[in-house]
Design an enzyme around this catalytic site. Sequence first.
Site, PDB file in Angstrom:
ATOM      1  N   ASP A 110      -6.807  -2.446  15.827  1.00 45.00           N
ATOM      2  CA  ASP A 110      -5.349  -2.564  15.718  1.00 45.00           C
ATOM      3  C   ASP A 110      -4.844  -3.048  17.073  1.00 45.00           C
ATOM      4  OD1 ASP A 110      -2.470  -1.971  15.265  1.00 45.00           O
ATOM      5  OD2 ASP A 110      -3.217  -0.815  13.565  1.00 45.00           O
ATOM      6  N   TYR A 123       6.157 -13.967   3.857  1.00 42.03           N
ATOM      7  CA  TYR A 123       5.317 -12.879   3.367  1.00 42.03           C
ATOM      8  C   TYR A 123       4.760 -13.219   1.984  1.00 42.03           C
ATOM      9  CZ  TYR A 123       3.893  -8.055   2.383  1.00 42.03           C
ATOM     10  OH  TYR A 123       3.164  -6.928   2.090  1.00 42.03           O
ATOM     11  N   LYS A 152       0.763 -13.778   1.062  1.00 47.00           N
ATOM     12  CA  LYS A 152       0.054 -12.879   0.152  1.00 47.00           C
ATOM     13  C   LYS A 152      -0.462 -13.610  -1.084  1.00 47.00           C
ATOM     14  CE  LYS A 152       0.407  -9.178   2.673  1.00 47.00           C
ATOM     15  NZ  LYS A 152      -0.808  -8.597   3.300  1.00 47.00           N
TER      16      LYS A 152
END
Length: 267
Positions: A37, A154, A158
């Site tokens: 991360d 987004y 996706k």
Amino acid sequence: MGRLHEKVAIITGAAGGQGAAEARLFSREGASVVLTDLARDGLNDLVSELRQAGGRAIAARHDVTDEAQWVDVMRLAESEFGGVNVLVNNAGTISRQGIADTALDAWYRTIDVNLTGPLLGMKWAAPVMRRSGGGSIINVSSTAGLTAHNDAAYCASKWGLRGLTKTAAVEFAEWGVRVNSIHPGVIGGTTFSRNSAPGHAEAGRRAAPLQREGAPDECANVVLFLASDESSYVTGAEIAIDGGYTAGGTLWMRSKLRDALAAGEIV
């Protein structure tokens, strides 16, 4: 023995939310986990928690858009644990901009993290999995990859990840590497959920036939199945984790509207 006994798993975006839930579940099921991360502090706390519970875990600060860092993560996994069997491309970002309002820097950043990041992960993980005897890649897409969404970048990222998953499933099949995507709806307890616009979570709950939001653990359980040998004949699949929203959210809302109109509750 656990369902991931002797497997080595890399989970990106693991500092919180779904990624942390997956890390805890994978560790309990016997996997050695490499957690990555940008938020290194959260990762260190999670690694300490897993080790105290008897798990094998290491952390790496990792920008998924940087190809050189992907090479470093693979080397770390091989040097520490001897190989890679599972990759969960969980890291993601959101821009919350419609088409007319989309700024190009937000567009490029969202595509880079949500689509290019998983591409690079698969590019570098699949050969290592091949050397490790095969494996499983799980790409975390979204219901925004199954239907329209009011965020241009987004949604595009996706949908792209959904198609890329199917291409990878075919390309890596001969290597014994399976590739699948999951498509969560409104999931509580995540950064996306906490930072959403007022009313977003409640609207998502009402639009889903199950009439509630999901939980990170519910996503993690599906990811565990796909990571384990229990799903050995599953590749190229897309699994919605959305309370029935993409199956029939429109039908659900239409039926409720019909009943309200018939009762004279609205005009």
